[in-house]
Design an enzyme around this catalytic site. Structure first.
Site, PDB file in Angstrom:
ATOM      1  N   HIS A  48       0.824  -1.248   0.059  1.00  0.00           N
ATOM      2  CA  HIS A  48       0.011  -0.120   0.089  1.00  0.00           C
ATOM      3  C   HIS A  48       0.842   1.206   0.076  1.00  0.00           C
ATOM      4  O   HIS A  48       0.625   2.064  -0.793  1.00  0.00           O
ATOM      5  CB  HIS A  48      -0.928   0.073   1.094  1.00  0.00           C
ATOM      6  CG  HIS A  48      -1.673  -0.881   1.252  1.00  0.00           C
ATOM      7  ND1 HIS A  48      -2.153  -1.949   2.550  1.00  0.00           N
ATOM      8  CD2 HIS A  48      -2.204  -2.000   0.386  1.00  0.00           C
ATOM      9  CE1 HIS A  48      -2.839  -2.828   2.351  1.00  0.00           C
ATOM     10  NE2 HIS A  48      -3.007  -2.981   0.817  1.00  0.00           N
ATOM     11  N   ASP A 145      -6.353   5.169   0.825  1.00  0.00           N
ATOM     12  CA  ASP A 145      -6.406   3.819  -0.120  1.00  0.00           C
ATOM     13  C   ASP A 145      -7.561   3.121   0.430  1.00  0.00           C
ATOM     14  O   ASP A 145      -8.698   3.568   1.136  1.00  0.00           O
ATOM     15  CB  ASP A 145      -4.976   3.321   0.069  1.00  0.00           C
ATOM     16  CG  ASP A 145      -4.558   2.881   1.438  1.00  0.00           C
ATOM     17  OD1 ASP A 145      -5.877   2.669   2.178  1.00  0.00           O
ATOM     18  OD2 ASP A 145      -3.586   2.553   1.692  1.00  0.00           O
ATOM     19  N   ALA A 378      13.870  -9.077  -1.748  1.00  0.00           N
ATOM     20  CA  ALA A 378      15.000  -8.842  -3.015  1.00  0.00           C
ATOM     21  C   ALA A 378      14.645  -7.226  -3.672  1.00  0.00           C
ATOM     22  O   ALA A 378      13.304  -6.867  -3.443  1.00  0.00           O
ATOM     23  CB  ALA A 378      14.692  -9.684  -3.877  1.00  0.00           C
ATOM     24  N   GLN A 380      13.135  -6.117  -6.001  1.00  0.00           N
ATOM     25  CA  GLN A 380      12.155  -6.445  -7.109  1.00  0.00           C
ATOM     26  C   GLN A 380      12.306  -5.692  -8.366  1.00  0.00           C
ATOM     27  O   GLN A 380      12.360  -6.247  -9.444  1.00  0.00           O
ATOM     28  CB  GLN A 380      11.009  -6.974  -6.762  1.00  0.00           C
ATOM     29  CG  GLN A 380       9.713  -7.187  -7.627  1.00  0.00           C
ATOM     30  CD  GLN A 380       8.728  -7.921  -7.006  1.00  0.00           C
ATOM     31  OE1 GLN A 380       8.945  -8.780  -6.319  1.00  0.00           O
ATOM     32  NE2 GLN A 380       7.516  -7.479  -7.317  1.00  0.00           N
ATOM     33  N   SER A 400       3.197  -6.144  -7.970  1.00  0.00           N
ATOM     34  CA  SER A 400       4.097  -6.862  -8.688  1.00  0.00           C
ATOM     35  C   SER A 400       3.657  -7.015 -10.039  1.00  0.00           C
ATOM     36  O   SER A 400       4.466  -7.264 -11.081  1.00  0.00           O
ATOM     37  CB  SER A 400       4.117  -8.366  -8.014  1.00  0.00           C
ATOM     38  OG  SER A 400       4.820  -8.286  -6.644  1.00  0.00           O
TER      39      SER A 400
HETATM   40  N1  UDP Z   1       8.801  -6.265  -2.947  1.00  0.00           N
HETATM   41  C1  UDP Z   1       9.951  -6.084  -3.044  1.00  0.00           C
HETATM   42  N2  UDP Z   1      10.843  -7.040  -2.838  1.00  0.00           N
HETATM   43  C2  UDP Z   1      10.457  -8.418  -2.221  1.00  0.00           C
HETATM   44  C3  UDP Z   1       9.042  -8.497  -2.184  1.00  0.00           C
HETATM   45  C4  UDP Z   1       8.288  -7.263  -2.570  1.00  0.00           C
HETATM   46  O1  UDP Z   1      10.611  -5.112  -3.541  1.00  0.00           O
HETATM   47  O2  UDP Z   1      11.126  -9.155  -1.932  1.00  0.00           O
HETATM   48  C5  UDP Z   1       7.963  -5.088  -3.339  1.00  0.00           C
HETATM   49  C6  UDP Z   1       7.491  -5.408  -4.934  1.00  0.00           C
HETATM   50  O3  UDP Z   1       8.117  -4.796  -5.864  1.00  0.00           O
HETATM   51  C7  UDP Z   1       6.137  -4.637  -4.666  1.00  0.00           C
HETATM   52  C8  UDP Z   1       5.575  -4.647  -3.479  1.00  0.00           C
HETATM   53  O4  UDP Z   1       6.559  -5.112  -2.775  1.00  0.00           O
HETATM   54  O5  UDP Z   1       6.257  -3.121  -5.325  1.00  0.00           O
HETATM   55  C9  UDP Z   1       4.556  -5.744  -3.167  1.00  0.00           C
HETATM   56  O6  UDP Z   1       3.253  -5.332  -3.641  1.00  0.00           O
HETATM   57  P1  UDP Z   1       2.294  -6.189  -4.260  1.00  0.00           P
HETATM   58  O7  UDP Z   1       1.029  -5.390  -4.431  1.00  0.00           O
HETATM   59  O8  UDP Z   1       2.954  -7.054  -5.425  1.00  0.00           O
HETATM   60  O9  UDP Z   1       1.803  -7.334  -3.137  1.00  0.00           O
HETATM   61  P2  UDP Z   1       1.698  -7.287  -1.742  1.00  0.00           P
HETATM   62  O10 UDP Z   1       2.908  -7.429  -0.992  1.00  0.00           O
HETATM   63  O11 UDP Z   1       0.685  -6.106  -1.363  1.00  0.00           O
HETATM   64  O12 UDP Z   1       0.695  -8.703  -1.368  1.00  0.00           O
END
Ligand code: UDP
Length: 512
Positions: A48, A145, A378, A380, A400
């Protein structure tokens, strides 16, 4: 008595008038040159905070706003997270961590993540109100949000414009605002009889892709809270969605058209995405060094978002599946958690010492240099943007998913919780950029052979069009947010509304 000209009890009315006119004009000028100020409210969880920060950056860098982001978190460790820390250093964007909210006394083992989020946002309302009341320049607008819709009432108290920012799809927005309108019969048919959920103007939602609120049998508050949110969203002055016109044209049309959901949405819907975290400049790390040495599009990246966790059985099957696929991989691993697919949601520190010891015996030796295991977290966005990455096994969280789309990367859609099943269905059936398991992963462990097949089909997707389609979506995404693109225009529209409001407030303050 002598007359002292400096002590004039009756000042010249002409001079007084000129003085006050000058003051009035100066004040007016100051107000006219004042920027609109948006206050954004982010609910707990990196999924979020990340898109809310990106919206804040966009409003300040491209649309002339001052931005304050209020962050709600379970504890103060959020302040130390890389996302919070990097956003704190930006000009024109002020991050305020509201006093941590502790709801541990209000929950039990049956309380879902969503209900916890709702409770935390509710507990944070007095701090938000207090923080706004002491601001020197009162924000023109409040943007909340999905979980912050109760704060729209606070915006009203302070005569601010009210916006909701949906950090997911237009399809999810449609489902949420339609929810309060379904009767007990429709609910029964979907929840119990497992019939598809009909939403006006949309492809029906199949039961196996449905939202958590229909699946969860133990958390009694979940359905009621979502329904309340569905009722509150349309009370906003506008609804911002992290999507874009070309990605969801028919759903966006249904949300506007009174024949379908226009009457329910009431407020204008502004597709403003994709708002995704950009790649950091010259970012270096061990995993990036390894990626530099791999052939183009030869690596599959495996990650289940900020919160996702797998059972012990599923972790073992995934390890074997990656091994059997014979593909190069980067896998973000977390300690297994049985019966809780969102087991890492409130963990902000993501620290873990040493090499994970819960993978199958001999895994590291057998895989050798063909794969990299990254514990917990990581980089990402950097990984997905790397030229060596050619596929993504993802839980289909919307951030993601967007990060995959903006890099033209096809996916293995592996939904775990929340609205991820709907996102997976959209990727596979409507957008054609993903494959998914035969049954929903929440219901059973996906076997190693099926995993290996899915991974191979993505990595060998030259022939089946998924990569080509992913590239087309990538181009559409880039076009939407560039100057004059559909999403940029949507935010310009929001900015205009805020400027008009600012002028009205200025005029009111000056008694005009
Ligand atoms: N993320 C990251 N590294 C990780 C896991 C997640 O940078 O190892 C970031 C990813 O790039 C994304 C966010 O965390 O921007 C996760 O948001 P998403 O809506 O995909 O899933 P949620 O975690 O809310 O279920």
């Amino acid at each position: 008595m002598q007359h002292n000209p400096t002590q004039n009890a009756n000042p010249n009315p002409k001079i007084l008038f000129a003085k006050s006119s000058l003051l009035f004009a100066l004040e007016k000028l100051a107000m006219q040159t004042q920027k609109p100020h948006a206050a954004l409210l982010a609910s707990p969880g990196m999924g979020h905070l990340i898109p809310v920060v990106e919206l804040g950056k966009r409003l300040s860098a491209h649309h002339g706003f001052d931005v304050t982001i209020f962050v709600v978190a379970a504890d103060s460790s959020t302040e130390k997270s890389p996302i919070f820390a990097s956003a704190s250093g930006l000009d024109h964007l002020k991050l305020v961590l509201l006093p941590p909210v502790d709801v541990s006394g209000l929950i039990d083992l049956t309380t879902s993540v969503v209900t916890q989020l709702v409770m935390m946002m509710r507990e944070a309302l007095p701090s938000l109100r207090a923080a706004i009341s002491i601001m020197r320049t009162r924000p023109t607008a409040l943007v909340v949000d999905l979980f912050g819709t109760e704060a729209l009432a606070v915006a009203e108290e302070f005569d601010m414009l009210k916006y909701v920012f949906i950090t997911s799809t237009a399809r999810f927005l449609a489902a949420t605002i339609h929810l309060p309108n379904i009767d007990a019969k429709a609910e029964h048919e979907h929840r119990i009889m497992k019939k598809p959920w009909e939403i006006p103007g949309l492809e029906p939602v199949r039961f196996e892709d449905t939202l958590d609120l229909f699946l969860n049998q133990t958390d009694k508050s979940l359905y009621a809270e979502y329904t309340r949110i569905g009722r509150e969203i349309p009370t906003a002055d506008g609804i911002l969605v992290n999507t874009w016109q070309d990605l969801e044209p028919s759903t966006l049309h249904a949300l506007e058209d009174d024949e379908f959901l226009g009457r329910v949405a009431k407020a204008p819907v502004h597709p403003v995405g994709p708002l995704v975290r950009p790649v950091g400049p010259n970012f270096k790390s061990e995993v990036m060094n390894w990626l530099d040495k791999q052939p183009v599009e030869s690596v599959i990246y495996v990650s289940f978002g900020s919160g996702g966790t797998l059972s012990a059985e599923q972790t073992t099957e995934l390890a074997w599946g990656l091994e059997l696929s014979r593909q190069r991989f980067v896998w973000v691993v977390r300690p297994p958690v049985d019966n809780d697919a969102s087991g890492n949601f409130f963990n902000v520190s993501n620290s873990q010492d040493g090499t994970p010891n819960y993978l199958p015996q001999g895994f590291y030796t057998r895989v050798g240099d063909r794969g990299v295991v990254v514990p917990m977290w990581a980089p990402q966005t950097e990984i997905l943007a790397h030229k060596s990455v050619g596929g993504f096994v993802s839980h289909c969280g919307w951030n993601s998913t967007l990060e995959s789309i903006v890099n033209g990367v096809p996916m293995v859609a592996w939904p775990l919780y929340a609205e991820q099943g709907m996102n997976a269905a959209m990727l596979v059936e409507m957008l054609g950029t993903a494959v998914r398991p035969r049954t929903r992963p929440a219901n059973r462990a996906i076997g190693r052979e099926e995993i290996a097949d899915m991974v191979r089909s993505i990595m060998d997707s030259k022939g089946n069009g998924m990569r080509t389609r992913a590239r087309e979506l990538q181009r559409g995404a880039t076009g939407a947010v560039c100057k004059g693109g559909s999403s940029d225009n949507s935010l310009t529209q929001v900015a205009k509304e805020c400027e008009i409001k600012l002028h009205r407030l200025s005029a009111k303050a000056l008694g005009a």
